[in-house]
Design a protein around this motif. Structure first.
Motif, mmCIF file in Angstrom:
data_model
loop_
_atom_site.group_PDB
_atom_site.id
_atom_site.type_symbol
_atom_site.label_atom_id
_atom_site.label_comp_id
_atom_site.label_asym_id
_atom_site.label_seq_id
_atom_site.Cartn_x
_atom_site.Cartn_y
_atom_site.Cartn_z
ATOM 1 N N CYS A 151 0.814 -1.215 0.000
ATOM 2 C CA CYS A 151 0.000 0.000 0.000
ATOM 3 C C CYS A 151 0.850 1.269 0.000
ATOM 4 O O CYS A 151 0.411 2.319 0.469
ATOM 5 C CB CYS A 151 -0.952 -0.012 1.191
ATOM 6 N N VAL A 152 2.074 1.173 -0.494
ATOM 7 C CA VAL A 152 2.883 2.355 -0.771
ATOM 8 C C VAL A 152 3.571 2.119 -2.109
ATOM 9 O O VAL A 152 4.119 1.041 -2.353
ATOM 10 C CB VAL A 152 3.907 2.650 0.349
ATOM 11 N N ALA A 153 3.479 3.088 -3.006
ATOM 12 C CA ALA A 153 3.987 2.928 -4.370
ATOM 13 C C ALA A 153 5.119 3.897 -4.622
ATOM 14 O O ALA A 153 5.244 4.941 -3.969
ATOM 15 C CB ALA A 153 2.870 3.163 -5.382
ATOM 16 N N GLY A 154 5.965 3.545 -5.600
ATOM 17 C CA GLY A 154 7.037 4.416 -6.022
ATOM 18 C C GLY A 154 7.020 4.557 -7.532
ATOM 19 O O GLY A 154 6.669 3.615 -8.254
ATOM 20 N N VAL A 155 7.420 5.739 -8.013
ATOM 21 C CA VAL A 155 7.467 5.979 -9.453
ATOM 22 C C VAL A 155 8.511 7.042 -9.733
ATOM 23 O O VAL A 155 8.721 7.958 -8.940
ATOM 24 C CB VAL A 155 6.076 6.427 -9.986
ATOM 25 N N VAL A 156 9.214 6.884 -10.863
ATOM 26 C CA VAL A 156 10.231 7.846 -11.284
ATOM 27 C C VAL A 156 9.939 8.231 -12.726
ATOM 28 O O VAL A 156 9.670 7.381 -13.578
ATOM 29 C CB VAL A 156 11.658 7.247 -11.177
#
Length: 284
Positions: free
Chosen positions: A275-280
């Motif tokens: 329930c925590v996302a990362g994006v670059v």
């Protein structure tokens, strides 16, 4: 901003810090095992942990993503200037420590308006000529981008790494896309933006976990902490070319712990960690 093994005593409270009001930065620090927190912060942490015992995995996933992204940017790009918005109180591996391990002269500017972060951050950075702490509201991009210290050490005609790690989920209302658009518009081509955000995977059992934590954060004294969907988070990076989060995925966000992880996963991720996302994203 590394802390000692026990929470701060009243005599250690920095000037201007209210130990009777919970702080997002101190709660995050506590979940990471730090010591810069008070009883009021621990009460919120206990409520979250009671609702979702593995909630600490959200903080750890967020921090692991931060570390891997910075190692990538420092080693795989020519960027030498980093603007870290809402830097918080990490217990180890601050942005400047990671990137200056690769390039001593990399400029890092931290931006925060939490008195705890400012007090401890300025003490930590006193002897570092390439790292600076700025007091500003990160949800007011114009104030950040026009700040005298930011303009002195960040050259916006050259590529910049902009970090919004664990910040925008504390922005309430419908203006989050416009906040990020204003930041992105100020960046030169070749810049990168990294974001970690509370995530609603839109899977019933995981959405239930997200909603339990969101209810505690929004209805409690913090008043904010929104879990957004994939579409909502990716919409906050307008005009950017999103990087693939692994060798086998297409471009876009992923669960933070799964974004270019350091090795094979030997233990399954908890529901909270999903329930925590990362994006670059890269500005072209």
């Amino acid at each position: 901003m590394t802390g000692s093994s026990s929470p701060l005593s009243p005599s250690q409270v920095p000037v201007g810090v209210d130990p009777n009001r919970p702080s997002i930065a101190r709660i995050y620090d506590g979940f990471l095992g730090g010591s810069h927190h008070y009883e009021v912060d621990r009460a919120v942490m206990e409520k979250i942990s009671t609702a979702v015992p593995e909630a600490v995995h959200i903080a750890r996933g967020n921090r692991g993503f931060h570390n891997r992204v910075l190692r990538m940017l420092a080693s795989q790009t020519d960027i030498r200037q980093f603007l870290d918005c809402g830097s918080g109180l990490p217990t180890a591996e601050n942005t400047h420590q990671i990137v200056q391990r690769y390039h001593r002269d990399a400029h890092v500017v931290y931006v925060d308006n939490d008195p705890v972060v400012l007090a401890h951050g300025r003490a930590l950075l006193e002897d570092n000529d390439f790292t600076h702490m700025v007091e500003a509201d990160i949800f007011e991009p114009r104030a950040v981008l026009r700040h005298e210290t930011v303009r002195e050490y960040i050259d916006f005609s050259e590529p910049v790494a902009l970090l919004h790690i664990g910040t925008m989920h504390h922005y309430e209302g419908d203006g989050a896309v416009e906040v990020m658009r204003e930041y992105i518009d100020a960046l030169a081509p070749g810049s990168y933006v990294a974001m970690a955000h509370f995530y609603d995977p839109e899977v019933p059992e995981l959405t239930a976990v997200a909603k339990r934590i969101e209810e505690i954060l929004v209805s409690g004294p913090l008043g904010a902490g929104r879990f957004r969907t994939r579409a909502e988070i990716e919409a906050m990076l307008p005009g950017l070319e999103l990087l693939p989060p692994s060798r086998t995925d297409g471009p876009g966000l992923s669960v933070a712990d799964e974004w270019w992880q350091d090795g094979p996963r030997l233990k399954p991720l908890s529901d909270a960690a999903r329930c925590v996302a990362g994006v670059v994203g890269r500005k072209v």
